[in-house]
Motif scaffolding. Structure first.
Motif, PDB file in Angstrom:
ATOM      1  N   VAL A  20       2.588   1.465   0.356  1.00 54.33           N
ATOM      2  CA  VAL A  20       3.477   2.366  -0.374  1.00 54.33           C
ATOM      3  C   VAL A  20       3.459   1.997  -1.849  1.00 54.33           C
ATOM      4  O   VAL A  20       3.692   0.843  -2.211  1.00 54.33           O
ATOM      5  CB  VAL A  20       4.930   2.267   0.142  1.00 54.33           C
ATOM      6  CG1 VAL A  20       5.820   3.284  -0.558  1.00 54.33           C
ATOM      7  CG2 VAL A  20       4.995   2.423   1.652  1.00 54.33           C
ATOM      8  N   GLU A  21       3.157   2.973  -2.697  1.00 57.58           N
ATOM      9  CA  GLU A  21       3.267   2.772  -4.132  1.00 57.58           C
ATOM     10  C   GLU A  21       4.603   3.323  -4.594  1.00 57.58           C
ATOM     11  O   GLU A  21       4.940   4.479  -4.310  1.00 57.58           O
ATOM     12  CB  GLU A  21       2.134   3.463  -4.880  1.00 57.58           C
ATOM     13  CG  GLU A  21       2.217   3.237  -6.384  1.00 57.58           C
ATOM     14  CD  GLU A  21       1.087   3.903  -7.156  1.00 57.58           C
ATOM     15  OE1 GLU A  21       0.974   3.629  -8.369  1.00 57.58           O
ATOM     16  OE2 GLU A  21       0.343   4.709  -6.557  1.00 57.58           O
ATOM     17  N   VAL A  22       5.356   2.510  -5.301  1.00 57.70           N
ATOM     18  CA  VAL A  22       6.698   2.860  -5.768  1.00 57.70           C
ATOM     19  C   VAL A  22       6.702   2.822  -7.284  1.00 57.70           C
ATOM     20  O   VAL A  22       6.095   1.941  -7.898  1.00 57.70           O
ATOM     21  CB  VAL A  22       7.746   1.867  -5.201  1.00 57.70           C
ATOM     22  CG1 VAL A  22       9.131   2.200  -5.709  1.00 57.70           C
ATOM     23  CG2 VAL A  22       7.718   1.892  -3.685  1.00 57.70           C
ATOM     24  N   ALA A  23       7.397   3.762  -7.919  1.00 55.74           N
ATOM     25  CA  ALA A  23       7.466   3.794  -9.380  1.00 55.74           C
ATOM     26  C   ALA A  23       8.854   4.210  -9.838  1.00 55.74           C
ATOM     27  O   ALA A  23       9.553   4.959  -9.153  1.00 55.74           O
ATOM     28  CB  ALA A  23       6.416   4.745  -9.942  1.00 55.74           C
ATOM     29  N   GLY A  24       9.224   3.727 -11.018  1.00 60.31           N
ATOM     30  CA  GLY A  24      10.504   4.091 -11.605  1.00 60.31           C
ATOM     31  C   GLY A  24      11.118   2.919 -12.337  1.00 60.31           C
ATOM     32  O   GLY A  24      10.635   1.785 -12.266  1.00 60.31           O
ATOM     33  N   THR A  25      12.196   3.174 -13.035  1.00 61.97           N
ATOM     34  CA  THR A  25      12.895   2.116 -13.744  1.00 61.97           C
ATOM     35  C   THR A  25      13.449   1.099 -12.749  1.00 61.97           C
ATOM     36  O   THR A  25      14.183   1.459 -11.830  1.00 61.97           O
ATOM     37  CB  THR A  25      14.044   2.706 -14.587  1.00 61.97           C
ATOM     38  OG1 THR A  25      13.514   3.694 -15.479  1.00 61.97           O
ATOM     39  CG2 THR A  25      14.740   1.612 -15.382  1.00 61.97           C
ATOM     40  N   GLY A  26      13.069  -0.157 -12.928  1.00 64.69           N
ATOM     41  CA  GLY A  26      13.527  -1.202 -12.023  1.00 64.69           C
ATOM     42  C   GLY A  26      12.902  -1.138 -10.646  1.00 64.69           C
ATOM     43  O   GLY A  26      13.489  -1.601  -9.667  1.00 64.69           O
ATOM     44  N   ALA A  27      11.697  -0.580 -10.546  1.00 67.73           N
ATOM     45  CA  ALA A  27      11.060  -0.377  -9.245  1.00 67.73           C
ATOM     46  C   ALA A  27      10.842  -1.688  -8.488  1.00 67.73           C
ATOM     47  O   ALA A  27      11.062  -1.743  -7.269  1.00 67.73           O
ATOM     48  CB  ALA A  27       9.730   0.354  -9.419  1.00 67.73           C
ATOM     49  N   LEU A  28      10.418  -2.730  -9.189  1.00 73.21           N
ATOM     50  CA  LEU A  28      10.156  -4.004  -8.506  1.00 73.21           C
ATOM     51  C   LEU A  28      11.413  -4.572  -7.876  1.00 73.21           C
ATOM     52  O   LEU A  28      11.431  -4.927  -6.690  1.00 73.21           O
ATOM     53  CB  LEU A  28       9.572  -5.016  -9.492  1.00 73.21           C
ATOM     54  CG  LEU A  28       8.054  -5.145  -9.553  1.00 73.21           C
ATOM     55  CD1 LEU A  28       7.650  -6.053 -10.699  1.00 73.21           C
ATOM     56  CD2 LEU A  28       7.518  -5.698  -8.232  1.00 73.21           C
ATOM     57  N   ALA A  29      12.474  -4.649  -8.662  1.00 73.16           N
ATOM     58  CA  ALA A  29      13.728  -5.202  -8.143  1.00 73.16           C
ATOM     59  C   ALA A  29      14.279  -4.330  -7.021  1.00 73.16           C
ATOM     60  O   ALA A  29      14.798  -4.850  -6.016  1.00 73.16           O
ATOM     61  CB  ALA A  29      14.751  -5.337  -9.269  1.00 73.16           C
TER      62      ALA A  29
END
Length: 340
Positions: free
Chosen positions: A286-295
């Motif tokens: 799953v690729e996730v993106a956005g502000t603060g995506a890692l946390a």
């Protein structure tokens, strides 16, 4: 009047007749909604044709579906093992799941789509597409019945045989199932209650992905999640729904990881148990993106059960490496990557 027919084993069932004077469904007179419930089609071919101003729900799995000469209809079609052909339709709102989607000579049709191969449009205008959204209890099992992974959705990879400006575009990202068709509980479906509709999100079965719209997220923080076998069936609820506002799934893909692939992908993972769970196992990237995506991804995985359920990138460098490897370098192993 206008007609819709369901073709069963060696006979024809009249599904819908005479929208102008009311409709008749399976010999029940004057209904305006046509519903096939789970178990009523059971993998047979299905045909919808010559309907106008109808609400049509095919809530079962099918072999193949044809939708022809429909106008101003709202149509839901559950998982189809092969193709869905929609031809000569106008001003229809559809939610469709299939292996292959093809549209020809259609105008002004909006579709929330699941397609395990690239959708095809031809000689059509103002076709708008979004990611499939819908829920009822049998839906997940119906995807399994036709052997389609809910994680391999190429809804956004539209191929236009007759390309011109205005032929097709994307629906707004926040388009919901209820924007296109009425909820099942609102149209008298006997197998769904209002309470069930209210309790379940329309993204519980098929993950809501951004797809080729991913360029809108260019430059945003990324994370990579590897869903392990123990969490595949409930990841949409246990992980994806917990990511929070502003964090989106760009793409998902299911793949069996060989010993070598697992080692290569997880070389930045320091936990042997995760590597062991992923080796020679069917996993979902799953690729996730956005502000603060890692946390957000790390918190969602931790809340879902941590290492026993999924792996998530430790930092931005790891996320970049893992997303590139899984979705770009390995794209030929399970379809086409959509992120550049």
């Amino acid at each position: 009047g206008t007609w819709t027919r369901a073709y069963g084993a060696g006979h024809v069932l009249v599904l819908c007749v005479g929208c102008a004077q009311g409709v008749r469904f399976d010999d029940a007179a004057y209904l305006q909604v046509c519903i096939k419930e789970p178990g009523q089609i059971d993998g047979q071919m299905f045909i919808i044709e010559d309907c106008e101003d109808c609400d049509i729900y095919v809530c079962d799995f099918t072999a193949q579906v044809q939708i022809d000469f429909c106008k101003n209809c709202r149509i839901f079609v559950g998982p189809s093992e092969s193709s869905i052909f929609i031809r000569d339709c106008e001003n229809c709102q559809c939610i469709i799941a299939c292996q292959q989607y093809r549209a020809r000579n259609c105008v002004n049709c909006d579709t929330l789509l699941f397609a395990s191969t690239a959708p095809v449009v031809e000689e059509s205008k103002n076709m708008r597409f979004g990611c499939f959204r819908f829920f009822y209890f049998n839906l997940a099992q119906q995807f399994k019945s036709v052997k389609m992974s809910v994680y391999d959705n190429k809804w956004s990879e539209v191929y236009d045989f007759t390309p011109k400006d205005g032929n097709w575009s994307f629906l707004p990202l926040d388009t919901k199932a209820s924007d296109l068709v009425k909820p099942l509980s609102a149209v008298g479906a006997s197998f769904v209650t209002k309470e069930e509709d209210a309790a379940h999100a329309d993204t519980e079965v098929v993950p809501l992905t951004v797809g080729l719209r991913g360029k809108e997220f260019a430059g945003m923080e990324r994370a990579f999640i590897l869903v392990l076998p123990a969490a595949i069936d409930d990841a949409a609820q246990s992980i994806f729904s917990k990511l929070g506002a502003g964090v989106h799934l760009i793409q998902t893909k299911q793949m069996k990881l060989t010993t070598q692939k697992a080692k290569t992908l997880l070389q930045k993972c320091s936990k042997p148990a995760v590597l062991a769970a992923a080796t020679n196992a069917m996993c979902v990237g799953v690729e996730v993106a956005g502000t603060g995506a890692l946390a957000a991804a790390q918190a969602a995985v931790a809340n879902a059960g941590g290492d026993g359920k999924a792996y998530v990138s430790a930092d931005a460098d790891a996320a970049g490496y893992e997303n590139n490897l899984f979705f770009e370098q390995w794209k030929d192993f399970a379809g086409t990557a959509v992120t550049k």
